[in-house]
Design a protein around this motif. Structure first.
Motif, PDB file in Angstrom:
ATOM      1  N   HIS A 199     -38.801 -20.444  68.906  1.00 43.04           N
ATOM      2  CA  HIS A 199     -38.795 -21.945  68.061  1.00 43.04           C
ATOM      3  C   HIS A 199     -39.530 -21.758  66.919  1.00 43.04           C
ATOM      4  O   HIS A 199     -41.027 -22.078  66.982  1.00 43.04           O
TER       5      HIS A 199
ATOM      6  N   HIS B 173     -39.909 -22.862  62.648  1.00 39.34           N
ATOM      7  CA  HIS B 173     -39.093 -23.497  61.413  1.00 39.34           C
ATOM      8  C   HIS B 173     -39.915 -22.713  60.410  1.00 39.34           C
ATOM      9  O   HIS B 173     -40.913 -22.466  60.148  1.00 39.34           O
TER      10      HIS B 173
ATOM     11  N   HIS C  72     -33.951 -30.124  69.773  1.00 35.41           N
ATOM     12  CA  HIS C  72     -35.090 -30.625  70.073  1.00 35.41           C
ATOM     13  C   HIS C  72     -34.951 -32.157  70.845  1.00 35.41           C
ATOM     14  O   HIS C  72     -34.204 -32.884  70.525  1.00 35.41           O
TER      15      HIS C  72
ATOM     16  N   HIS D  22     -39.056 -27.930  72.981  1.00 34.59           N
ATOM     17  CA  HIS D  22     -40.105 -28.620  73.652  1.00 34.59           C
ATOM     18  C   HIS D  22     -39.701 -29.460  74.946  1.00 34.59           C
ATOM     19  O   HIS D  22     -39.840 -28.507  75.963  1.00 34.59           O
TER      20      HIS D  22
ATOM     21  N   ASP E 196     -43.506 -23.556  66.772  1.00 38.60           N
ATOM     22  CA  ASP E 196     -42.987 -24.555  66.139  1.00 38.60           C
ATOM     23  C   ASP E 196     -43.267 -24.135  64.391  1.00 38.60           C
ATOM     24  O   ASP E 196     -42.237 -23.972  63.842  1.00 38.60           O
TER      25      ASP E 196
HETATM   26 ZN    ZN Z   1     -39.367 -27.673  66.128  1.00 38.21          ZN
END
Ligand code: ZN
Ligand code: HPA
Length: 345
Positions: free
Chosen positions: A20, A22, A206, A230, A287
């Protein structure tokens, strides 16, 4: 400080798996300064002032609104195909330097296309091309996930899903729903995710981050999620936890991100270990390493130091992440075998 440095080095040495991350949250600050200068952007081109706009600061309010606001500023930087190629290459180089062996990098075509109104298909192809090149150069296995936001239109999401489906086999493996979970429902996206799954894309959503555990059930049952981004509120509903256990759903937990976006009041309150002890298949991820100013090594350190995850469990979770990866069986078997060997599991 000595102790932290020493222990960080032990985590740096571990082979890692990132599920995970971005792309838009992975831009180097120096690169942003370069882009601002090259494109005559009005944004401050000195590192410290720029940092306050695009990275979480100690003195920031730790809210999801503030966290998401960084992405809005970041959208100003995607000014040319070269910029998109560069940030993709650098994100992969940075992961490789942190000893990440398997990286699933998610990117938001709508975000990357916005400043210059680039066609979505071009943006997707630029990221695919650069990711492939950088993966070979830095010897890291990289798969891509196309991400769409709940707070943006379903029409745009449908276009992205369609284009992603056409590119399975080019290293693009999945579709993700991100964005403002607190205020925007996922119902408008049900059909899009159903079709994407039928087209052969994997699905990660998410959910249970800025919204309740019920969103995790919805992600699994209505959107076809195989993994949850998450999901740290899962234990608030025992029935949802049971569903996740039954399915073996992997949870892509991102500890610092959760702290900085206000999900938990302190790092120590993070439910990572409670989730694990309740049989939830947790994995550890970043993240947005640049927005949060972290690395995956640092997140492993946080899990073991602040959250008391035993070293053995961390290693086992690295392998669990590989097993939850969206990669073909033969590649997965090789990856898992290599990790087990190096981690002595
Ligand atoms: Zn994320
Ligand atoms: N939640 C929702 N959307 C996001 C996140 C997140 O943690 N990071 C980047 N986009």
């Amino acid at each position: 400080m000595e102790r932290v440095t020493a222990s960080l080095n032990t985590y740096r040495a571990l082979p890692k798996v990132e599920l995970h991350r971005h792309l838009e949250g992975s831009l180097r600050l120096d690169t942003m300064v370069d882009i601002a200068r090259q494109h005559g952007m009005t944004i401050p081109a000195d590192v410290l002032r720029l940092s306050t706009l695009v990275q979480v600061q100690e003195e920031d309010k730790f809210t999801f609104q503030n966290f998401l606001s960084k992405f809005n500023t970041l959208r100003m930087f995607y000014r040319s195909p070269d910029v998109i190629h560069r940030i993709t290459r650098e994100a992969i180089e940075d992961a490789a330097k942190d000893n990440v062996r398997y990286l699933e990098l998610r990117f938001t075509p709508v975000a990357l296309s916005r400043a210059e109104r680039f066609p979505l298909h071009d943006v997707i192809d630029w990221v695919i091309a650069s990711a492939g090149e950088a993966a070979r150069k830095h010897n890291v296995n990289v798969k891509l996930i196309a991400s769409v936001n709940r707070h943006e239109s379903a029409e745009l999401a449908e276009q992205v899903a369609w284009l992603a489906g056409e590119r399975i086999g080019n290293g693009l493996v999945a579709l993700d729903l991100a964005g403002n979970e607190a205020e925007f429902p996922s119902q408008p996206f049900y059909g899009i995710f159903k079709e994407a799954k039928q087209a052969g894309l994997h699905i990660t959503i998410h959910a249970g981050e800025w919204g309740p555990a019920a969103h995790i059930r919805e992600a699994i049952e209505e959107l076809g999620a195989e993994r949850i981004g998450h999901g740290v509120r899962v234990l608030e509903d025992e029935n949802v936890a049971a569903l996740a256990r039954e399915r073996g759903t992997a949870f892509e937990v991102c500890v610092t991100s959760n702290y900085q976006s206000g999900v938990v009041g302190t790092l120590e309150e993070h439910p990572l270990m409670k989730m694990f002890e309740n049989g939830i298949n947790v994995t550890i991820n970043t993240d947005d390493p640049s927005i949060s100013r972290i690395t995956l090594s640092y997140e492993y350190y946080n899990a073991c130091d602040a959250l008391q995850m035993p070293q053995y469990t961390l290693k086992e979770r690295i392998v669990a992440a590989a097993q939850a990866g969206f990669l073909p069986d033969d590649e997965k078997e090789k990856l898992v075998a290599q990790l087990k060997k190096e981690l002595k599991l």
